[in-house]
Design a protein around this motif. Structure first.
Motif, PDB file in Angstrom:
ATOM      1  N   VAL A 197       0.837  -1.203   0.000  1.00  0.00           N
ATOM      2  CA  VAL A 197       0.000   0.000   0.000  1.00  0.00           C
ATOM      3  C   VAL A 197       0.873   1.253   0.000  1.00  0.00           C
ATOM      4  N   ALA A 198       1.920   1.251   0.830  1.00  0.00           N
ATOM      5  CA  ALA A 198       2.797   2.430   0.889  1.00  0.00           C
ATOM      6  C   ALA A 198       3.374   2.733  -0.484  1.00  0.00           C
ATOM      7  N   ARG A 199       3.798   1.687  -1.141  1.00  0.00           N
ATOM      8  CA  ARG A 199       4.381   1.882  -2.461  1.00  0.00           C
ATOM      9  C   ARG A 199       3.359   2.391  -3.469  1.00  0.00           C
ATOM     10  N   ALA A 200       2.159   1.821  -3.400  1.00  0.00           N
ATOM     11  CA  ALA A 200       1.107   2.253  -4.322  1.00  0.00           C
ATOM     12  C   ALA A 200       0.766   3.721  -4.101  1.00  0.00           C
ATOM     13  N   LEU A 201       0.745   4.133  -2.851  1.00  0.00           N
ATOM     14  CA  LEU A 201       0.438   5.527  -2.560  1.00  0.00           C
ATOM     15  C   LEU A 201       1.556   6.433  -3.077  1.00  0.00           C
ATOM     16  N   ARG A 202       2.777   5.967  -2.948  1.00  0.00           N
ATOM     17  CA  ARG A 202       3.902   6.736  -3.474  1.00  0.00           C
ATOM     18  C   ARG A 202       3.780   6.867  -4.981  1.00  0.00           C
ATOM     19  N   ASP A 203       3.401   5.763  -5.610  1.00  0.00           N
ATOM     20  CA  ASP A 203       3.249   5.794  -7.064  1.00  0.00           C
ATOM     21  C   ASP A 203       2.071   6.651  -7.491  1.00  0.00           C
ATOM     22  N   ALA A 204       1.183   6.941  -6.557  1.00  0.00           N
ATOM     23  CA  ALA A 204       0.060   7.833  -6.866  1.00  0.00           C
ATOM     24  C   ALA A 204       0.400   9.275  -6.508  1.00  0.00           C
ATOM     25  N   VAL A 239      -8.501   1.113  -5.383  1.00  0.00           N
ATOM     26  CA  VAL A 239      -9.642   1.543  -4.578  1.00  0.00           C
ATOM     27  C   VAL A 239      -9.170   2.404  -3.411  1.00  0.00           C
ATOM     28  N   THR A 240      -8.121   1.962  -2.754  1.00  0.00           N
ATOM     29  CA  THR A 240      -7.592   2.706  -1.610  1.00  0.00           C
ATOM     30  C   THR A 240      -7.139   4.096  -2.042  1.00  0.00           C
ATOM     31  N   VAL A 241      -6.415   4.160  -3.142  1.00  0.00           N
ATOM     32  CA  VAL A 241      -5.908   5.447  -3.628  1.00  0.00           C
ATOM     33  C   VAL A 241      -7.057   6.389  -3.973  1.00  0.00           C
ATOM     34  N   SER A 242      -8.057   5.884  -4.691  1.00  0.00           N
ATOM     35  CA  SER A 242      -9.199   6.747  -5.054  1.00  0.00           C
ATOM     36  C   SER A 242      -9.901   7.273  -3.829  1.00  0.00           C
ATOM     37  N   PHE A 243     -10.105   6.397  -2.870  1.00  0.00           N
ATOM     38  CA  PHE A 243     -10.801   6.796  -1.654  1.00  0.00           C
ATOM     39  C   PHE A 243     -10.071   7.947  -0.982  1.00  0.00           C
ATOM     40  N   ILE A 244      -8.763   7.801  -0.856  1.00  0.00           N
ATOM     41  CA  ILE A 244      -7.969   8.828  -0.181  1.00  0.00           C
ATOM     42  C   ILE A 244      -8.029  10.138  -0.952  1.00  0.00           C
ATOM     43  N   LYS A 245      -7.861  10.049  -2.263  1.00  0.00           N
ATOM     44  CA  LYS A 245      -7.879  11.283  -3.068  1.00  0.00           C
ATOM     45  C   LYS A 245      -9.225  11.977  -2.943  1.00  0.00           C
ATOM     46  N   GLN A 246     -10.283  11.187  -2.958  1.00  0.00           N
ATOM     47  CA  GLN A 246     -11.607  11.785  -2.885  1.00  0.00           C
ATOM     48  C   GLN A 246     -11.812  12.486  -1.549  1.00  0.00           C
TER      49      GLN A 246
END
Lengths: 132, 559, 320
Positions: free
Chosen positions: A23-30, A119-126
């Motif tokens: 998850v940490a990596r995915a968030l970094r990539d986002a 899904v996690t990334v979208s939720f956070i951005k929203q």
């Protein structure tokens, strides 16, 4: 240039960090700045770090079944420190039946087994956009 | 026909087939994927023939079961003589709850015990420690002292049942407790059989229940090797694990590579401590995962056996056959279980268990269908056990050793995994060994990269998970999941207080002081730990002394 | 945000309220419209802190060493601010900031403040907002402010322009660290620390460094000390800490500190002017106008220097 800042932490004694790292990596990539504090964090350490890092979100990972104890403790400490504007979400081995209790305690979302990082990334951005 | 002629014939046939019938069918539409791969990223060819097998020399590369290089199995008759041990990992709440579950499992036909401890126990904390809050009894049984251990094995004859204990950093203490329970039962130490996981390197790499730094942990581990080879001869002093490395996201080849790299480090540490290779090597055991790619998993087990045999013979100059045998326990891959449509997990576990049996495992744990979300209910664990029993008694695969040996695909994969694993081991050797590689974060980084790539594959729909990114349904959350009450913690704390009031506290203080002095020196610590355990010093007290002397491990965290 | 809010932030930072310190840092990092106001409120209270830069290649164990140093400093009750910098991804702009992990015990220490920062596009080993973050921590009363840079080896130049004392960390067995040192990083060190001094090759590394220093341009009296430390075993850390503080008091006494600070301020001023100038130009010139100019350049109808001159002329004219 504003960046979404998130603290990813593993409270308690659970040592399974595969998910937290992915998850940490995915968030970094986002495009987010992820403060990863590793294993064996007490709720006190998590909240203190979150405040110093002025994060927008805290992500808690727990696979040991101790989430009903540990997650609300983080929420309560945030409230005590006047930092309840920091939103907390969680993931790990968390049965659906525990989710209502956790949400009532103040957790904004639980991302259970099988949730995609998208899904996690979208939720956070929203959520971030809603707050601004 | 010579090898050369053989090869020519098969090559021609294969080319003819590729250019003929295959090309014809491809002209009508492509295959399901552009490239089929295994977890280790090996390309799966569109056919395997004796061509691929031609490189293998039966006697050099396969041999007979029970003889070097043990590719086909460590024992001559394998399951024809004795089935693998059906050993379900179990433990929850407190000792009396777990004791009940153990008796249930033994009644249902399990043939060995496997103890799951809770996290505070695994990390050397008593149930009343501040960090234990919320964790007591949740992932396994809470053991705070010998008193709990006595309850855990109440009514279970330790001369008749072998026990595996998944305990690492404080393994010495739990082993000491087991020894004391056996003695109280009147069972001599040469009769007890079992295993302690005792593999600290994988804790640093993938599992996280470490306490002490590497050097001091190695000391404890080699102390145990020495003590047991003299006093507890039937005890497996270590279960060098790849299971957790795989669970953390590694590929099959990495699982073999990093496990054996750790094993090399342990052997070297023991040799450096002055132990003779043929005196301790036979009691090293291993623990692997059984994962999704069926044939690759079978190949993996065989590759591991062959590679280990070669390492022990060539690198460590072992003389005894027993020193070269890679004996292992297997657990089906927990991370493959889905919370969605949980009954599907029964099928997954069946395939994984079958692969382990076809791969020649010595003992096996099958996961229960509900374990993506909780510890298993009695009914779920019974199904898991039945899975093993049906494979053993109804499927016929246990009736001859290595039944799939000679399969072109299997042998090709076996060699590929061995080769790839050796590449990794060589690289780790260059870094200075597993301990150094862990310090540099190399192994952890490889695993994290693998895990991330896999997840991206899932999200790109390249890696299909039935029920999750394909064939999903709307479903109600599962009911009747096992719940561990928070009362367990309360009661355990009460028990600790009662114990401390009842026991001879002077004897405890003395024993702990003796342990401290010994820890600061170079004595074998087992006798001191046993003495402390006997007078009911708690696990937390004993580990507290060691924490003071040894310090705590600081992870080289890499993402 | 209004003036009252800025005042509140400033006053809370001055009494050391961590929440507000963190907020202030974010606002400066995000170039909020109130950034200048906040700095204005804090700046008169700056100047007391001793700024220490820790640099060196990845894998040298910098974070662990910082943790051990802070342990040492805390024993004499010095309040420490720590800035941990990690590289932001040039592709996604995101970053994993994981250095805090190495100093968990300091998170709950009231006398320590730890902030992780991504470089956010800056190339010199520091984040753009590092200087401003130093100001906030300085005004908040931290005695020592330790900056741990990204440590990419060759580009570690910014730290000299920001720190009073620069410690270059190397570690035996990393192979090319000596090469790295030859490339100019050599000149920036006030102290060399050789970490993991308990391992093989450490004494060799120490000797190599000392030799290189002797062969370099330093006058004998100004040669940086080479101090072996083992952060994990806590050996040599007291010597390192002592050396850092010692050098600082010497610099204060001799006037070196003032000279260096003034040089740094000149550079900072220069950078801010450049930054603001470019911002203003970008706001005055539309993308379309810029595209037209670039096209003219591409067709060799005009030189880059003339174009720049015209832009500046119109900017200055516009401001009259």
């Amino acid at each position: 240039m504003e960046k979404i800042r998130i603290l990813i932490a593993k409270p308690g004694l659970d040592g399974h960090d595969r998910g937290a790292k992915v998850v940490a990596r995915a968030l970094r990539d986002a495009g987010m700045e992820v403060i990863y504090t590793g294993l064996r964090q007490t709720p006190e350490q998590i909240v203190e770090a979150a405040i110093q890092e002025d994060v927008d979100f805290i992500g808690l990972s727990c696979l040991s079944g101790a989430h009903n104890n540990l997650f609300p403790r983080v929420i309560n400490l945030l409230k005590e420190q006047n930092a309840a504007d920091i939103k907390v979400f969680g993931g790990g081995v968390i049965p659906q039946s525990d989710i209502p209790f956790l949400k009532e305690s103040g957790i904004v979302e639980i991302f259970g087994p099988g949730t995609s990082t998208e899904v996690t990334v979208s939720f956070i951005k929203q959520l971030y956009d809603e707050r601004s | 026909m010579s090898n050369e002629e053989n090869r020519k014939q098969f090559t021609e046939a294969k080319n003819k087939w590729t250019e003929g019938p295959v090309a014809k069918i491809l002209s009508r539409g492509p295959e399901r994927k552009e490239r089929f791969t295994t977890s280790s990223d090996f390309t799966v060819e569109n056919i395997y023939t004796p061509l691929e097998f031609a490189e293998n020399d039966y006697f050099q590369d396969l041999g007979m079961p029970g003889t070097y290089p043990f590719t086909r199995g460590v024992y001559p008759t394998m399951y024809r003589g004795r089935l693998w041990t059906m050993r379900q990992y179990a433990g929850m709440a407190d000792a009396s709850e777990s004791n009940k579950r153990y008796k249930y499992l033994l009644e249902q036909g399990q043939t060995g015990l496997s103890v799951a401890f809770d996290l505070p126990t695994q990390i050397g904390y008593d149930s009343d420690h501040v960090l234990s809050d919320g964790e007591v009894g949740k992932v396994g049984v809470a053991i705070d002292s010998l008193a709990d251990m006595e309850i855990l094995f109440d009514g279970i004859p330790l001369d008749k049942v072998s026990t595996s204990m998944t305990i690492n950093a404080p393994a010495s203490v739990l082993l000491a407790m087991y020894i004391c329970v056996a003695e109280k039962q009147g069972v001599s130490l040469d009769k007890i059989a079992g295993t302690i996981q005792n593999d600290i390197l994988k804790e640093y790499i993938a599992r996280g229940t470490y306490i002490f730094p590497p050097e001091q942990s190695m000391r404890l581990i080699t102390n145990i090797f020495e003590f047991c080879s003299a006093q507890v001869p039937r005890w497996n002093t270590i279960s060098i694990s790849g299971y957790h490395i795989r669970e953390a996201g590694s590929s099959a080849a990495q699982e073999v590579a990093f496990t054996l790299a750790d094993a090399i480090a342990y052997v070297e540490a023991a040799l450096e401590a002055g132990l003779e290779i043929d005196k301790f090597a036979a009691r090293l055991s291993f623990f692997f995962n059984s994962h999704l790619n069926f044939i690759e998993e079978i190949a993996k087990f065989r590759a591991a056996r062959r590679l280990w045999a070669k390492l022990m013979k060539d690198r460590f100059k072992a003389q005894k056959s027993k020193s070269m045998m890679l004996r292992f326990h297997t657990q089906t891959g927990g991370s493959t279980l889905t919370a969605q449509q949980p009954d599907n997990n029964i099928i997954r576990v069946t395939l994984q268990a079958l692969a382990a049996v076809l791969g020649g495992t010595q003992s096996l744990h099958t996961n229960s269908r509900d374990e993506a979300l909780a510890l298993p209910t009695e009914e779920s664990v019974r199904i898991a056990l039945r899975t093993q029993q049906i494979i053993a008694h109804e499927s016929g695969v246990a009736d001859t050793p290595d039944p799939l040996g000679g399969s072109y695909y299997l042998e090709a994969l076996t060699s590929q995994i061995e080769e790839k694993a050796l590449e990794y081991i060589d690289k780790i050797d260059e870094m200075g060994g597993a301990v150094k590689a862990i310090e540099l974060g190399y192994i952890q980084q490889e695993i994290a990269d693998s895990a991330y790539n896999y997840q991206m594959g899932v999200e790109a729909d390249e890696n299909i998970i039935v029920g999750v990114n394909r064939f999903a349904v709307k479903e109600a959350p599962p009911e009747n999941l096992l719940k561990i009450s928070d009362q367990v913690q309360v009661l355990q704390i009460e028990r600790i207080n009662e114990l401390k009031a009842k026991r001879d506290n002077r004897a405890v203080t003395e024993a702990l002081n003796d342990l401290k002095t010994a820890a600061e020196g170079t004595d074998n610590l087992m006798p001191y730990i046993i003495s402390a355990v006997k007078v009911y010093a708690t696990l937390g007290e004993i580990c507290g002394v060691l924490r003071d002397v040894f310090g705590e491990y600081r992870p080289a965290e890499i993402l | 945000m209004n003036a009252a809010k800025v005042d509140k932030i400033v006053s809370e930072v001055l009494v050391g309220n961590k929440r507000y310190i963190a907020r202030a840092i974010s606002m400066l990092e995000n170039e909020s419209s109130q950034a200048a106001e906040i700095i204005k409120g804090l700046y008169p209270h700056c100047g007391r802190a001793h700024v220490i830069g820790i640099t060196g290649p990845p894998g040298a164990g910098k974070s662990t060493m910082v943790g051990a140093l802070v342990n040492q400093f805390r024993q004499s009750d010095k309040k420490c601010g720590i800035i941990l910098i990690d590289p932001s991804s040039p592709f996604t702009g995101g970053a994993i900031l994981g250095d805090r992990i190495r100093m968990p015990e300091h998170t709950t220490d009231k006398g320590v403040f730890i902030r992780s920062m991504g470089t956010r596009g800056s190339l010199g080993g520091l984040a753009l907002a590092t200087r401003d973050t130093v100001k906030v921590l300085d005004a908040a009363g931290y005695d020592l402010i330790i900056i741990e840079t990204v440590g990419i080896g060759q580009a570690e130049t910014d730290i000299v322009q920001t720190a009073d004392t620069v410690v270059v960390v190397s570690v035996p067995g990393l192979g090319d660290h000596i090469q790295t040192l030859k490339a100019g990083v050599m000149e920036i060190a006030d102290i060399f620390a050789v970490n993991k001094a308990d391992t093989d090759g450490a004494s060799k590394t120490v000797r190599e460094l000392k030799l290189m220093i002797e062969l370099s341009n330093y006058p004998a009296a100004e040669r940086p000390p080479v101090i072996p430390v083992s952060s994990l075993k806590n050996e040599g850390i007291d010597k390192l800490a002592g050396s850092i503080l010692e050098l600082h008091s010497q610099a204060l006494e001799s006037g070196r500190f003032e000279k260096r600070r003034k040089e740094q301020l000149a550079i900072e001023l220069n950078e801010i002017i450049r930054w603001q100038l470019i911002k203003r130009i970008n706001s005055k010139i539309s993308q379309h106008e810029l595209d037209v100019s670039i096209n003219e350049l591409y067709l060799h109808q005009i030189t880059p220097h003339e174009t720049a001159h015209n832009i500046l002329k119109s900017l200055l004219k516009g401001d009259e």
